[in-house]
Scaffold this motif. Sequence first.
Motif, PDB file in Angstrom:
ATOM      1  N   ARG A 153       0.875  -1.104  -0.135  1.00 61.13           N
ATOM      2  CA  ARG A 153      -0.170  -0.036   0.268  1.00 61.13           C
ATOM      3  C   ARG A 153       1.042   1.174  -0.006  1.00 61.13           C
ATOM      4  O   ARG A 153       0.352   2.311  -0.602  1.00 61.13           O
ATOM      5  CB  ARG A 153      -1.001  -0.130   1.214  1.00 61.13           C
ATOM      6  CG  ARG A 153      -2.094  -1.105   1.179  1.00 61.13           C
ATOM      7  CD  ARG A 153      -2.854  -0.997   2.387  1.00 61.13           C
ATOM      8  NE  ARG A 153      -3.749  -0.047   2.688  1.00 61.13           N
ATOM      9  CZ  ARG A 153      -4.391   0.106   3.661  1.00 61.13           C
ATOM     10  NH1 ARG A 153      -4.261  -0.512   4.584  1.00 61.13           N
ATOM     11  NH2 ARG A 153      -5.316   1.278   3.803  1.00 61.13           N
ATOM     12  N   GLU A 194       2.139   2.894  -3.376  1.00 65.15           N
ATOM     13  CA  GLU A 194       1.323   3.900  -4.163  1.00 65.15           C
ATOM     14  C   GLU A 194       1.534   5.339  -3.655  1.00 65.15           C
ATOM     15  O   GLU A 194       1.770   6.335  -4.374  1.00 65.15           O
ATOM     16  CB  GLU A 194      -0.193   3.574  -3.743  1.00 65.15           C
ATOM     17  CG  GLU A 194      -0.483   2.218  -4.128  1.00 65.15           C
ATOM     18  CD  GLU A 194      -1.396   2.097  -5.414  1.00 65.15           C
ATOM     19  OE1 GLU A 194      -1.808   2.944  -6.053  1.00 65.15           O
ATOM     20  OE2 GLU A 194      -1.761   0.909  -5.734  1.00 65.15           O
ATOM     21  N   ASP A 195       1.591   5.621  -2.283  1.00 62.81           N
ATOM     22  CA  ASP A 195       1.763   6.652  -1.775  1.00 62.81           C
ATOM     23  C   ASP A 195       3.142   7.290  -2.153  1.00 62.81           C
ATOM     24  O   ASP A 195       3.238   8.504  -2.552  1.00 62.81           O
ATOM     25  CB  ASP A 195       1.930   6.577  -0.031  1.00 62.81           C
ATOM     26  CG  ASP A 195       1.983   7.844   0.670  1.00 62.81           C
ATOM     27  OD1 ASP A 195       1.121   8.751   0.586  1.00 62.81           O
ATOM     28  OD2 ASP A 195       3.116   7.998   0.942  1.00 62.81           O
TER      29      ASP A 195
END
Lengths: 180, 185
Positions: free
Chosen positions: A54, A57-58
């Motif tokens: 996750r 993505e950041d």
Amino acid sequence: MSKQPGRGLESRKLVGELFTLTYGALVSQLIKDYDNDDEINKQLDKMGYNIGIRLVEDFMARSNVDKCQDFRETAEVLSKMAFKMYLNISPTIANWSPANDEFSFILDNNPLVEFVELPDDHPDLNYSNILCGAIRGALEMLQLEVETWFSKDVLKGDNITELRVKYIKRLTDALPAGED
Amino acid sequence: MEISKRSRITILDKPLSRGKQEVSLSAFSLLFSEMIQYSQNRVKSVAELQTKLSDFGYSVGSRLVDLLFVREKGGKREIKVLNILLFVKVNLWKALFGKEADKLEQASDDEKIYYIIEKEPIISTFICVPKDKGSLNCAAFAAGIVEAVLNSSNFPAKVSSHWHKGTTLMIKFDESVITRDKSLT
């Protein structure tokens, strides 16, 4: 395709000690829940993996980096940008294998281990194993399969903390349709 | 060999850090999320989940309390209810969340109850509570921290988190605390 400008490397910050102690609370809960160090290491690695897939993505949204040309560049980006952005440290890159497919991060100021001492009855616990999972997860999302492990750890009495990263292969099958 | 390895410099031999290092909120939020998911797989109800999160917080708070009193108060502890509450609102909050808590209030009908109100707790920034778990407030983690700090400072209390004016932590002191406080004035 023209790239949108990234959101910038500056993200909202949080007190490091809250992060450190929260992670400590999590590890001590795992120690209560699992019987042996291997299971705990596995669980931490899994959590790190979930975070990595996750977090990447950041990272892509903020950093605006292009595809890395080789594994050396990947190492640089991880240390100078990813580690810097999220943990505010830049581990030293060292000990390249002759084939350039394996290297180490030397972690000097690992915020996870502030205040930490390993109890004597957990000699095999890789306290910061969540980092291994996070790197593996993040790179997997970028079609790079790697192996990650701690080869040395100051908590275990070594003079340095060394996180080893080994290139396994490119994951070409995982490309979503429409991407090159 | 093993023994010489173990008798290295301990944490007490090192100077106390000033605690100025920062990490990104994204990294913390994902870690917190893993913690919540891990807990959720081991409980049957929202109430149990809140208790788990509060336990995590308790572990954090009980480690933080000495550190903060040494660092911020020169090792001097608070003995008055109002002072310890201000310590929580100002010192603890700044040390953890980088700002003071928004409000500290006393219940109008019960002298044992106080509220710490935080409109948007930083730890819940990216948390979206599912509809079927409407009562879940992940600030239970913060409630656990506050409870640990109060209990370790000899102000026995129960702290719970609620959705009210944003997030409200309700502090309910033990009767003995109030009695003691009155005898001090």
